[in-house]
Scaffold this motif. Structure first.
Motif, short mmCIF file in Angstrom:
data_model
loop_
_atom_site.label_atom_id
_atom_site.label_comp_id
_atom_site.label_asym_id
_atom_site.label_seq_id
_atom_site.Cartn_x
_atom_site.Cartn_y
_atom_site.Cartn_z
N ALA A 70 10.15 -21.74 16.92
CA ALA A 70 10.31 -22.35 17.94
C ALA A 70 11.98 -22.55 17.98
O ALA A 70 11.97 -21.85 19.87
CB ALA A 70 9.90 -23.72 17.43
N SER A 71 12.68 -22.34 17.25
CA SER A 71 14.35 -22.32 17.91
C SER A 71 14.71 -21.29 18.26
O SER A 71 15.79 -20.75 18.85
CB SER A 71 15.02 -23.08 16.59
N THR A 72 14.37 -19.55 18.08
CA THR A 72 14.47 -18.38 18.48
C THR A 72 14.45 -18.31 19.87
O THR A 72 14.91 -17.99 20.93
CB THR A 72 13.71 -17.11 17.48
N LYS A 73 12.83 -19.49 20.47
CA LYS A 73 12.38 -19.09 21.29
C LYS A 73 13.46 -19.84 22.50
O LYS A 73 14.40 -19.87 23.53
CB LYS A 73 11.38 -20.21 21.74
N LEU A 74 14.39 -21.13 22.16
CA LEU A 74 14.73 -21.80 22.33
C LEU A 74 16.54 -21.85 22.59
O LEU A 74 16.61 -21.71 23.82
CB LEU A 74 14.08 -23.40 22.04
N ASN A 75 16.98 -21.48 21.44
CA ASN A 75 18.56 -21.13 21.10
C ASN A 75 18.35 -19.31 20.60
O ASN A 75 20.15 -19.76 20.54
CB ASN A 75 18.54 -22.30 20.28
N ILE A 107 12.71 -28.58 19.58
CA ILE A 107 12.66 -27.42 18.09
C ILE A 107 11.27 -27.96 17.51
O ILE A 107 10.01 -27.49 17.47
CB ILE A 107 13.37 -26.97 17.09
N VAL A 108 11.13 -28.81 17.04
CA VAL A 108 10.02 -29.06 16.13
C VAL A 108 8.68 -29.43 17.32
O VAL A 108 7.72 -29.15 16.96
CB VAL A 108 10.10 -31.47 15.79
#
Ligand SMILES: [Zn+2]
Length: 448
Positions: free
Chosen positions: A370-375, A432-433
């Protein structure tokens, strides 16, 4: 890891496979669904509102929320009211714990002993004033004390081999009225008797050097009398609470009932004394509330439990209580615990994840996707075992702590107030969560 990552499974357009050759279809299908999936997810993320979280933190951090106080009760009421307003039937789970007040006065004198000592109390030391002859009792094991007459006496005991509590009970059983412990290594330690007990007698702890001098003195003068006074120590049974809102899977039938996975999103709502705990941990509490609001309307095949825990600051008491009362079946179906603790400080560093064993698990893997996709980069993982994910991890449930690192300078201080909160950080962690959980949960949005 107990369960492997399951991808989103789409059920609505399976019928197409009749027309399309399987291989071609697979590619077409995946790309098309990925796109739809991303749009769906992004639309959900847009509904997360940092203003809601900020408002909750502001309300909760007006006062400290120490477990067992009226202020905690007020926080529990507030949290329950929010969960209820989203349409949940909220459970308040009450548990008891030992609340210990340390003594304000500790005095120890020994006849003819000229050295100055600085005795400290042990946790759960009881108040009292005792006078008696001092007897050297070695390590305080039952067989060492067996042939000593300890009635009405104060026993000098060395740390080691068995617990302070065991030593004390051995001495009290033999009629001793007080205990002077001393360390078995240089330096001072924080001693604890582990819990309150009606058989405890007044006790203090000395350094190794102080204790050894005292042993010498008593060996030289066997009739040496001591006076030991402890005032202000108190042990009460107190009450704290966990607040639980449960989102059941959307399409339960008799086959899937009691077989679905369970995810726990949790945060402690209590604070330490004298700190209003805006970041620690009104921030995690507020995020749990906002995620409960957002997830309420998303159909899924997974049960999600939103829980705020009490008495974390006193030793993870609420989360331990919660995990201990779960059935083996519930523990088996629990696939993830997302623990949100200190997730919104302006003055802390970047988001990290902590696992008890320093190893990746389902929670860290989902989060990194998730964090890779968002940030554009995965949230780093390291070891940490001082928050509410620990009881879950010990029960074999994949669990991780979300925290900004390094911590802010206001950690556990009166300055941990609403003005130190960053809305952008709250929004970032909540997104992210949310994305991580949507990637684990089988969402049924294509069926419409
Ligand atoms: Zn905390």
């Amino acid at each position: 890891m107990k369960h492997s990552i399951s991808k989103i499974i789409i059920t609505a357009i399976i019928g197409l496979s009749v027309i399309a050759p399987i291989a071609t279809f697979a590619t077409y299908y995946t790309n098309s669904q990925d796109e739809k999936s991303t749009n769906f997810e992004m639309n959900i993320l847009k509904t997360i509102d940092d203003e809601n979280m900020y408002k909750h933190i502001k309300s909760l951090s007006k006062t400290p929320r120490v477990a067992g106080t009226e202020q905690e009760d007020a926080a529990v009421d507030y949290i329950k009211k929010q969960f209820d307003s989203y349409g949940y039937k909220t459970e308040v789970q009450t548990f008891t714990f030992n609340d210990y007040t340390a003594p304000h006065t500790i005095e120890l004198t020994l006849d003819g002993f000229l050295h100055i000592v600085d005795p400290s109390a042990l946790e759960y030391s009881v108040s009292g004033h005792v006078v008696g002859e001092v007897v050297v009792g070695g390590l305080g094991k039952a067989n060492e004390l067996q042939h000593l007459d300890l009635t009405g006496k104060i026993v000098l005991l060395k740390r080691g081999d068995i617990s302070f509590k065991e030593k004390m009970l051995n001495a009290a059983n033999k009629g001793a009225v007080g205990v002077i412990y001393y360390n078995n290594a240089p330096g001072m330690i924080m001693g604890s008797l582990g819990e309150a007990n009606h058989s405890f007698i007044p006790a203090v702890l000395l350094t190794q050097a102080e204790g050894e001098k005292m042993v010498k003195q008593v060996n030289k003068n066997p009739d040496t009398q001591a006076s030991l006074t402890i005032e202000g120590a108190k042990s009460n049974t107190n009450k704290s609470h966990n607040v639980i809102a449960t989102k059941k899977p959307s399409n339960l039938n008799s086959k899937t009932k009691a077989k679905h996975d369970i995810i726990v999103i949790g945060a402690h709502h209590d604070s330490v004394a004298n700190a209003p705990g805006a970041n620690d941990n009104a921030s995690g509490t507020a995020m749990t509330l906002e995620l409960a609001r957002v997830f309420k309307t998303i159909p899924s095949d997974t049960e999600i439990r939103f829980i705020t825990f009490g008495a974390e600051e006193l030793g993870l008491i609420g989360s331990n209580h919660y995990v201990n009362q779960l059935s083996p079946n519930e523990i088996d179906r629990m696939v993830a615990n997302f623990n949100l603790d200190m997730v919104g400080s302006k003055d802390a560093g970047k988001l990290i994840l902590q696992t008890m064993d320093d190893k990746p698990n389902l929670v860290t893997e989902l989060t990194q996707v998730a964090s890779t996709k968002l940030n554009g980069e995965p949230t780093p993982v390291n070891q940490g075992d001082s928050s509410d994910h620990v009881p879950f991890a010990k029960a074999g449930i994949p669990a991780a702590l979300f925290i900004h690192n390094p911590a802010e300078p206001w950690y556990h201080k009166p300055e941990d107030k609403i003005d130190k909160i960053s809305k952008a950080k709250l929004q970032d962690v909540a997104e992210i969560v949310t994305l991580a959980i949507m990637n684990q949960t089988r969402v049924e949005h294509y069926a419409k």
